[in-house]
Motif scaffolding. Structure first.
Motif, PDB file in Angstrom:
ATOM      1  N   LYS A  22       4.090   7.232 -12.609  1.00  0.00           N
ATOM      2  CA  LYS A  22       3.923   5.997 -12.391  1.00  0.00           C
ATOM      3  C   LYS A  22       5.101   5.291 -12.092  1.00  0.00           C
ATOM      4  O   LYS A  22       6.323   5.338 -12.560  1.00  0.00           O
ATOM      5  CB  LYS A  22       3.199   5.354 -13.294  1.00  0.00           C
ATOM      6  N   PRO A  23       5.108   3.992 -11.554  1.00  0.00           N
ATOM      7  CA  PRO A  23       3.888   3.309 -10.946  1.00  0.00           C
ATOM      8  C   PRO A  23       3.697   3.666  -9.589  1.00  0.00           C
ATOM      9  O   PRO A  23       4.792   3.305  -8.598  1.00  0.00           O
ATOM     10  CB  PRO A  23       3.937   1.769 -11.135  1.00  0.00           C
ATOM     11  N   HIS A  25       1.121   2.524  -7.631  1.00  0.00           N
ATOM     12  CA  HIS A  25       0.424   1.627  -6.626  1.00  0.00           C
ATOM     13  C   HIS A  25       0.325   0.346  -7.480  1.00  0.00           C
ATOM     14  O   HIS A  25      -0.356   0.195  -8.522  1.00  0.00           O
ATOM     15  CB  HIS A  25      -1.154   2.187  -6.647  1.00  0.00           C
ATOM     16  N   GLN A  26       1.133  -0.691  -7.088  1.00  0.00           N
ATOM     17  CA  GLN A  26       1.100  -1.973  -7.603  1.00  0.00           C
ATOM     18  C   GLN A  26       1.058  -3.062  -6.445  1.00  0.00           C
ATOM     19  O   GLN A  26       2.288  -3.325  -5.944  1.00  0.00           O
ATOM     20  CB  GLN A  26       2.141  -2.343  -8.512  1.00  0.00           C
ATOM     21  N   PHE A  48       1.588   1.716  -1.093  1.00  0.00           N
ATOM     22  CA  PHE A  48       0.152   1.524  -0.821  1.00  0.00           C
ATOM     23  C   PHE A  48      -0.354   0.889   0.280  1.00  0.00           C
ATOM     24  O   PHE A  48      -0.023  -0.162   0.314  1.00  0.00           O
ATOM     25  CB  PHE A  48      -0.180   0.688  -2.414  1.00  0.00           C
ATOM     26  N   ASN A 116      -2.319  10.827  -4.569  1.00  0.00           N
ATOM     27  CA  ASN A 116      -0.925  10.184  -5.372  1.00  0.00           C
ATOM     28  C   ASN A 116       0.311  10.785  -4.784  1.00  0.00           C
ATOM     29  O   ASN A 116       1.374  10.782  -5.591  1.00  0.00           O
ATOM     30  CB  ASN A 116      -1.464  10.371  -6.903  1.00  0.00           C
ATOM     31  N   TYR A 155      -5.177   5.011   0.489  1.00  0.00           N
ATOM     32  CA  TYR A 155      -4.872   4.574  -0.422  1.00  0.00           C
ATOM     33  C   TYR A 155      -4.041   5.565  -1.519  1.00  0.00           C
ATOM     34  O   TYR A 155      -4.513   6.590  -1.575  1.00  0.00           O
ATOM     35  CB  TYR A 155      -6.407   4.459  -1.231  1.00  0.00           C
ATOM     36  N   GLY A 157      -2.656   6.557  -4.775  1.00  0.00           N
ATOM     37  CA  GLY A 157      -2.791   6.131  -6.264  1.00  0.00           C
ATOM     38  C   GLY A 157      -3.358   7.439  -6.939  1.00  0.00           C
ATOM     39  O   GLY A 157      -3.678   8.400  -6.354  1.00  0.00           O
ATOM     40  N   ASP A 158      -3.234   7.226  -8.213  1.00  0.00           N
ATOM     41  CA  ASP A 158      -3.816   8.221  -9.213  1.00  0.00           C
ATOM     42  C   ASP A 158      -5.205   7.932  -9.673  1.00  0.00           C
ATOM     43  O   ASP A 158      -5.523   7.044 -10.299  1.00  0.00           O
ATOM     44  CB  ASP A 158      -2.976   8.469 -10.448  1.00  0.00           C
ATOM     45  N   GLU A 161      -6.342   7.029 -13.244  1.00  0.00           N
ATOM     46  CA  GLU A 161      -6.299   5.608 -13.486  1.00  0.00           C
ATOM     47  C   GLU A 161      -7.524   4.786 -12.997  1.00  0.00           C
ATOM     48  O   GLU A 161      -7.576   4.861 -11.683  1.00  0.00           O
ATOM     49  CB  GLU A 161      -5.083   4.859 -12.917  1.00  0.00           C
ATOM     50  N   PHE A 164      -7.503   1.973 -10.624  1.00  0.00           N
ATOM     51  CA  PHE A 164      -7.086   2.206  -9.047  1.00  0.00           C
ATOM     52  C   PHE A 164      -8.324   2.716  -8.416  1.00  0.00           C
ATOM     53  O   PHE A 164      -8.926   2.244  -7.361  1.00  0.00           O
ATOM     54  CB  PHE A 164      -5.965   3.023  -9.219  1.00  0.00           C
ATOM     55  N   THR A 168     -10.430   1.147  -5.350  1.00  0.00           N
ATOM     56  CA  THR A 168     -10.536   1.761  -4.225  1.00  0.00           C
ATOM     57  C   THR A 168     -11.991   2.036  -3.584  1.00  0.00           C
ATOM     58  O   THR A 168     -12.599   1.738  -2.454  1.00  0.00           O
ATOM     59  CB  THR A 168     -10.043   3.176  -4.282  1.00  0.00           C
TER      60      THR A 168
END
Ligand SMILES: O=S([O-])[O-]
Length: 477
Positions: A22-23, A25-26, A48, A116, A155, A157-158, A161, A164, A168
């Motif tokens: 992390k992180p 995707h913010q 992202f 991710n 996209y 990200g994980d 989570e 997220f 998506t």
């Protein structure tokens, strides 16, 4: 926290047993057709990136043109014919995922990749590298767009989570999800306790989240999930496709085929299958479990179009699959490493058939509530047979190929009965690429072309099923 890109390869896992990712995707900034999130505090600068989706309809593979063997056309919950157009490929930056994403895009599906990028991180952490140089996912997608005019949304990200994943899902609205986004190496899951726990958390929770996302936001979406032939183990009877009819004490039932997985990774896939089967029954999810064999090969029609689209080719003892690994060993004059007696028989397929099988599964969706299982492979080989094929092909190219038996790091039968059924994908139209001399020749030539990139230290097995312990390992050999 994980120290990314550390050349000394030191690796720390967070207390939650996950490699610290992390992180990733913010989101903050949005411009033109891209949403970008940059967390420049991570050494691995992550974007992202989501291209705004064009809502125009595209020509798609028409499900009705391929015989499904089903009597009634597959429908949505509102009774309309179900024709998938928008496909989300989770794990779309990986070996099978990348080839599949391009193939589906080429066939006219709208495609989004969700990833991710942890597979690239594993390489950094363990000091491994693909034989082939691979471009960043952003460059890959850009190259695809400039060659074909086709966009692939991205996209980063994980999926473990849920926030997220739900964003998506709501944003992309997939008709089908192809789920490759799992830790896919048995040896990786047997390195140490933290990797075993990571593998099961990542795989089981990720799949569970996908199931909840479908239920909550996209109830007609078809889940196409990558399982493995390794779920069945090596029973002394024929392996059926997912189910077996048993008569016991005078009563008969068709039941899930028994599972006998032999690593924490394979067990994670078994747990996934149970969760999917349950949610198909309980919530009416439509799902196809593709129990895939060992994949070999590297080129598909699409990845061969440009060097920036080139797929990864793993030859190391953690992620390298048998035939690919043997070809690299032959190319650099390293003996082919057969584990134990080498009588282990497994199911195999060419990566060109992986992409074909996934396309067939999507074009012929499961019905609501149906949990289909397809055995996704085209041929069976003993490990010693593969070694012989590579030896012969190597000799033709003037290579001096030797085979050695190394102590088997795994706990498995080294000689056994093995006969698996695989008719369902063929019934849907699969045209297999069987392993031929010319394919082995071209794989060998490919390995010779890149042989200066080979690090022979990556080849010998260093992960033992019996010695796995609780101490976190930074090196595997
Ligand atoms: O990209 S993967 O599946 O090693």
């Amino acid at each position: 926290m994980a120290q990314l890109l550390s050349s000394s390869c030191s690796l720390t896992f967070s207390a939650s047993n996950k490699p610290c990712l992390k992180p990733f995707h913010q989101c903050s900034t949005s411009f033109s057709n891209t949403v970008v999130c940059d967390n420049s505090k991570t050494p691995f600068r992550q974007l992202f990136l989501r291209e705004q989706k064009p809502r125009k309809s595209l020509a798609v593979v028409n499900a009705s043109t391929i015989s499904t063997g089903q009597e009634a056309p597959v429908q949505t919950s509102s009774g309309d014919p179900f024709k998938p157009k928008r496909v989300m490929v989770i794990g779309g930056d990986g070996y099978c995922g990348w080839a599949t994403a391009l193939h589906l895009s080429n066939k006219g599906y709208e495609v989004a990749i969700v990833d991710n990028l942890v597979r690239r991180l594993f390489d950094h952490q363990l000091g491994l590298d693909s034989l082939t140089p691979i471009s960043s996912i952003q460059d890959r997608i850009q190259c695809w767009k400039s060659l074909t005019g086709k966009s692939i949304e991205l996209y980063i990200g994980d999926i473990c989570e849920f926030e997220f994943l739900s964003e998506t899902f709501k944003s992309y609205e997939p008709d089908a999800v192809v789920h490759f986004g799992e830790q896919r190496s048995a040896p990786y899951s047997m390195i140490d306790r933290s990797r075993a726990v990571y593998t099961q958390q990542n795989n089981v929770v990720g799949t569970l989240n996908v199931l909840f996302a479908i239920k909550e936001y996209r109830e007609d979406c078809h889940l196409v999930k990558l399982g493995t032939m390794g779920e069945y183990g090596t029973p002394n009877i024929d392996i059926e496709e997912g189910y077996i009819t048993i008569t016991h004490n005078g009563r008969t039932d068709t039941l899930p085929y028994p599972k006998q997985a032999s690593s924490f990774y394979h067990l994670s896939k078994v747990h996934d299958s149970h969760n999917i089967a349950f949610t198909c029954k309980a919530w009416g999810i439509r799902a196809t479990d593709l129990n895939q064999g060992v994949v070999y090969g590297v080129r598909t029609d699409e990845t061969a179009m440009h060097e920036e689209l080139c797929n990864r080719f793993d030859y190391d003892a953690i992620f390298g699959t048998a035939l690919n690994r043997f070809c690299v060993q032959a190319a650099v004059g390293h003996p082919l490493t057969v584990y134990g007696k080498g009588g282990q028989t497994r199911a195999f397929l060419d990566i060109r058939d992986t992409v074909q099988c996934v396309e067939l599964a999507i074009a012929n969706p499961a019905n609501p509530g149906e949990f289909r299982v397809f055995n996704q492979f085209t041929e069976q080989f003993k490990v010693t047979e593969l070694a012989e094929l590579v030896t012969k092909a190597g000799e033709k190219l003037g290579l001096d190929v030797k085979t050695i038996s190394v102590p088997n790091p795994r706990v498995e039968l080294e000689e056994h009965y093995y006969n698996c059924k695989n008719t369902k994908l063929v019934d849907l139209g699969l045209k297999p690429h069987f392993l031929s001399d010319s394919l082995i020749d071209s794989l060998l030539n490919f390995a010779v072309q890149y042989k200066d990139r080979v690090d022979t230290k990556q080849i010998m097995p260093g992960v033992s099923w019996r010695k796995v312990g609780v101490k976190t390992k930074t090196l595997t050999s």
